[in-house]
Design a protein around this motif. Structure first.
Motif, PDB file in Angstrom:
ATOM      1  N   ILE A 252      -2.173   0.100  -1.266  1.00  0.00           N
ATOM      2  CA  ILE A 252      -2.097   1.300  -1.051  1.00  0.00           C
ATOM      3  C   ILE A 252      -3.228   2.045  -1.636  1.00  0.00           C
ATOM      4  O   ILE A 252      -3.707   2.007  -2.766  1.00  0.00           O
ATOM      5  CB  ILE A 252      -0.630   2.156  -1.943  1.00  0.00           C
ATOM      6  N   VAL A 253      -3.700   3.046  -0.860  1.00  0.00           N
ATOM      7  CA  VAL A 253      -5.050   4.007  -1.250  1.00  0.00           C
ATOM      8  C   VAL A 253      -4.546   4.929  -2.174  1.00  0.00           C
ATOM      9  O   VAL A 253      -5.231   5.362  -3.040  1.00  0.00           O
ATOM     10  CB  VAL A 253      -5.815   4.429   0.095  1.00  0.00           C
ATOM     11  N   ALA A 254      -3.393   5.628  -1.651  1.00  0.00           N
ATOM     12  CA  ALA A 254      -3.098   7.038  -2.330  1.00  0.00           C
ATOM     13  C   ALA A 254      -1.701   7.681  -2.083  1.00  0.00           C
ATOM     14  O   ALA A 254      -1.227   7.088  -0.788  1.00  0.00           O
ATOM     15  CB  ALA A 254      -4.112   8.164  -2.186  1.00  0.00           C
ATOM     16  N   HIS A 255      -1.013   7.942  -2.822  1.00  0.00           N
ATOM     17  CA  HIS A 255       0.268   8.520  -2.473  1.00  0.00           C
ATOM     18  C   HIS A 255       0.300  10.249  -2.552  1.00  0.00           C
ATOM     19  O   HIS A 255      -0.439  10.923  -3.123  1.00  0.00           O
ATOM     20  CB  HIS A 255       1.358   8.592  -3.606  1.00  0.00           C
ATOM     21  N   GLU A 256       0.491  10.587  -1.117  1.00  0.00           N
ATOM     22  CA  GLU A 256       0.548  12.121  -0.673  1.00  0.00           C
ATOM     23  C   GLU A 256       1.856  12.689  -0.660  1.00  0.00           C
ATOM     24  O   GLU A 256       2.823  12.330  -0.309  1.00  0.00           O
ATOM     25  CB  GLU A 256      -0.205  12.086   0.718  1.00  0.00           C
TER      26      GLU A 256
END
Length: 381
Positions: A252-256
């Motif tokens: 996972i790169v980021a949670h938006e």
């Protein structure tokens, strides 16, 4: 059938056959709790019964081979076998090494006990709260679908009913098509009841409370919570790096975040499982940065595969207030001592299904707890 089971209506009416329980190694705790409810209901109906549990075990030979052994007659009985595929605390010795049972070992023990009663019991049903192989929910490349094959195998062995709770993402139909499987939703009523017992001051007013899904896969359960509570719903989606695979998954790169403001509100995050907990903690931290007043995480299966230190730290830092889990799987003894952990007993919910199936009655009203939730909320005023 009503949402509240009337013991008189069940234990005074003819059943499919005499009800008996078997506990696979590692599932003794939940089985005993289910048994306590059954015994209480039976006695209130004038049926004297000390226990519905039949002693059984899966002893191993020195070579490591095992066998299923049932200590009493099961001829003509309606057998319910309880299994916890996630209980890694069960061990056995092999050539001087202590080995912990994996989900594969637990499933093998289940099949051994089914074999032990095959051809003697009137009917065999399986209570498998955590669905074996359920984490592998779809085939992307050349991958096995262990859960689907396992259910087909159980059907071939003569299992008539399979009860599981909060199975991971769809397609559930692929898993359950081979057997008479009942997939029960997240125990919503029990979670809310335990949460209010822990903190009666919680307000579900939409100006003070919001439900947030940690990812797109958990939207259905969070939509249900927001609908029955009458509050708003937000969600996170995961941006992944599909060029790499780490520990079998794309990292996972980021949670938006998508949704209304959480500033000053209590945020409730529901998911099926807490494994390492990194995603849940990242989501909680993100919400706290957005001004959330309180963070409550809920997971049906609280595994905590990486231990509790990160969660202890998150609570100490004010990033997390509570984690609500259930006793549908093994919990670390240390977890049960934490003030921030709320343990939800789902054994009565499971016992409802046992007595209903034992009388070949519909379980649909048990699955939908909306009337109970409405009564719970109305009681608060």
């Amino acid at each position: 059938m009503s949402n509240e089971i009337n013991p008189m209506a069940f234990f005074q009416e003819p059943s499919v056959a005499d009800l008996r329980l078997l506990a696979c190694p590692g599932a003794e705790e939940l089985t005993k709790l289910i048994d306590q409810h059954l015994v209480e209901w039976a006695k209130s109906a004038g049926v004297e019964k000390d226990s519905f549990i039949i002693p059984c075990e899966c002893p191993r030979f020195q070579s490591g081979d095992a066998k299923g052994l049932v200590r009493e007659s099961v001829r003509g009985d309606d057998i319910f076998i309880v299994i916890d595929p996630g209980n890694y605390s069960v061990t056995y010795n092999l050539f001087g090494y202590e080995n912990h049972l994996s989900p594969d070992d637990h499933f093998a023990n289940l099949k051994r006990l089914i074999q032990a009663v095959a051809g003697k019991a009137h009917r065999v049903s399986v209570i498998m709260p955590s669905l074996y192989g359920g984490r592998q929910h779809r085939r992307v490349v050349r991958e096995s679908l262990d859960c689907a094959v396992a259910l087909q195998e159980l059907q071939t062995m003569g299992v008539r009913n399979i009860i599981t709770f909060d199975a991971p993402r769809s397609p559930r139909s692929e898993r359950c098509a081979a057997a008479s499987a009942s997939t029960m939703q997240c125990p919503t009523y029990q979670v809310l009841k335990s949460l209010l017992k822990k903190n009666p001051e919680i307000s579900f007013d939409k100006e003070k409370f919001i439900v947030v899904s940690p990812d797109e896969g958990a939207m259905n359960r969070n939509m249900y919570f927001s609908s029955v509570l009458g509050c708003n719903l937000g969600m996170f989606y995961k941006r992944r790096d599909y060029t790499r695979v780490v520990n079998g998954r794309n990292p996972i790169v980021a949670h938006e975040y998508l949704g209304d403001s959480v500033e000053g509100k209590t945020v409730f995050i529901a998911d099926d499982i807490i494994a390492s907990g990194e995603s849940m903690l990242e989501v909680a931290g993100n919400l706290k940065e957005r001004g959330a007043a309180r963070i409550i995480a809920n997971a049906t299966f609280p595994l905590f595969t990486s231990g509790l230190k990160k969660f202890d730290q998150a609570v100490a830092d004010g990033k997390l207030d509570y984690v609500v889990g259930t006793n549908l799987t093994y919990r670390q003894p240390e977890l049960l001592t934490r003030d921030w952990y709320v343990d939800v007993d789902v054994s009565k919910y499971a016992a409802y299904f046992v007595v209903a199936l034992n009388h070949d009655m519909s379980v649909s009203s048990i699955i939908d707890p909306i009337k109970k939730i409405e009564a719970l909320l109305a009681k608060r005023g």
